[in-house]
Design a protein around this motif. Structure first.
Motif, short mmCIF file in Angstrom:
data_model
loop_
_atom_site.label_atom_id
_atom_site.label_comp_id
_atom_site.label_asym_id
_atom_site.label_seq_id
_atom_site.Cartn_x
_atom_site.Cartn_y
_atom_site.Cartn_z
N LEU A 1 165.54 55.54 67.44
CA LEU A 1 164.79 54.42 66.91
C LEU A 1 165.76 53.46 66.25
CD1 LEU A 1 162.53 56.51 67.32
CD2 LEU A 1 161.52 55.69 65.20
N MET A 2 165.59 52.18 66.56
CA MET A 2 166.41 51.14 65.94
C MET A 2 165.51 50.28 65.07
SD MET A 2 168.94 50.02 69.05
CE MET A 2 169.75 48.80 68.04
N TRP A 3 165.99 49.97 63.88
CA TRP A 3 165.30 49.14 62.89
C TRP A 3 166.29 48.07 62.47
CZ3 TRP A 3 166.37 47.66 57.96
CH2 TRP A 3 165.34 47.28 57.13
N GLU A 4 165.93 46.80 62.61
CA GLU A 4 166.87 45.72 62.27
C GLU A 4 166.15 44.65 61.47
OE1 GLU A 4 168.70 41.79 62.74
OE2 GLU A 4 166.93 42.40 63.84
N ALA A 5 166.78 44.21 60.38
CA ALA A 5 166.21 43.18 59.52
C ALA A 5 167.29 42.20 59.10
CB ALA A 5 165.56 43.80 58.29
N ARG A 6 166.86 40.98 58.79
CA ARG A 6 167.78 39.96 58.28
C ARG A 6 167.35 39.59 56.88
NH1 ARG A 6 169.23 34.06 60.83
NH2 ARG A 6 170.75 33.53 59.23
N ALA A 7 168.29 39.72 55.96
CA ALA A 7 167.99 39.47 54.55
C ALA A 7 167.83 37.99 54.25
CB ALA A 7 169.11 40.05 53.68
N VAL A 67 170.93 43.99 58.72
CA VAL A 67 171.05 45.42 58.49
C VAL A 67 170.39 46.13 59.67
CG1 VAL A 67 170.41 47.36 57.01
CG2 VAL A 67 171.08 45.18 55.98
N LEU A 68 171.07 47.13 60.20
CA LEU A 68 170.58 47.90 61.35
C LEU A 68 170.61 49.37 60.97
CD1 LEU A 68 169.90 48.20 64.43
CD2 LEU A 68 172.37 48.37 64.78
N VAL A 69 169.52 50.08 61.24
CA VAL A 69 169.45 51.52 61.03
C VAL A 69 169.04 52.16 62.35
CG1 VAL A 69 168.38 53.41 59.75
CG2 VAL A 69 168.80 51.22 58.61
N ILE A 70 169.82 53.15 62.79
CA ILE A 70 169.50 53.89 64.01
C ILE A 70 169.26 55.34 63.60
CG2 ILE A 70 170.22 54.60 66.32
CD1 ILE A 70 172.16 52.21 66.30
N THR A 71 168.14 55.89 64.03
CA THR A 71 167.84 57.30 63.78
C THR A 71 167.62 58.00 65.10
OG1 THR A 71 165.48 56.80 63.48
CG2 THR A 71 166.84 56.91 61.49
N TRP A 72 168.05 59.26 65.17
CA TRP A 72 167.88 60.08 66.38
C TRP A 72 166.92 61.21 66.06
CZ3 TRP A 72 172.17 57.40 65.30
CH2 TRP A 72 172.81 56.74 66.35
#
Length: 87
Positions: A5-11, A45-50
């Motif tokens: 899963l990829m989660w990406e946001a711009r502050a 900011v990008l968060v990748i979870t497996w």
């Protein structure tokens, strides 16, 4: 089977460090097999979870939306599944 899963946001302007700290503080239960956090220009900011789960598994926890004043737009989310190497 596994899924990433990829989660990406711009502050919001000048709040990249705050968004990064917020994302890193978010707990996921259950915990993913692996979790990585990245940052990029323009306070992204990008968060990748497996996860050991199927692509369509609705039970996989995802990071929530941050407070509206912390980001410039809605969070982008994607799911990916691995493909076998052709070599």
């Amino acid at each position: 089977m596994s899924v990433a899963l990829m989660w990406e946001a711009r502050a919001a302007a000048g709040r990249g460090g705050e968004l990064l700290a917020w994302a890193r503080a978010q707990e996921l239960t259950p915990r993913p097999l692996r979790r990585e956090t990245f940052r990029a220009p323009q306070d992204r900011v990008l968060v990748i979870t497996w996860w050991d789960a199927g692509y369509d598994d609705a039970g996989i926890p995802e990071l929530p939306e941050p407070e509206r004043d912390l980001v410039t737009r809605a969070v982008h989310r994607w799911r990916f599944e691995p493909v076998a190497d052709e070599g």
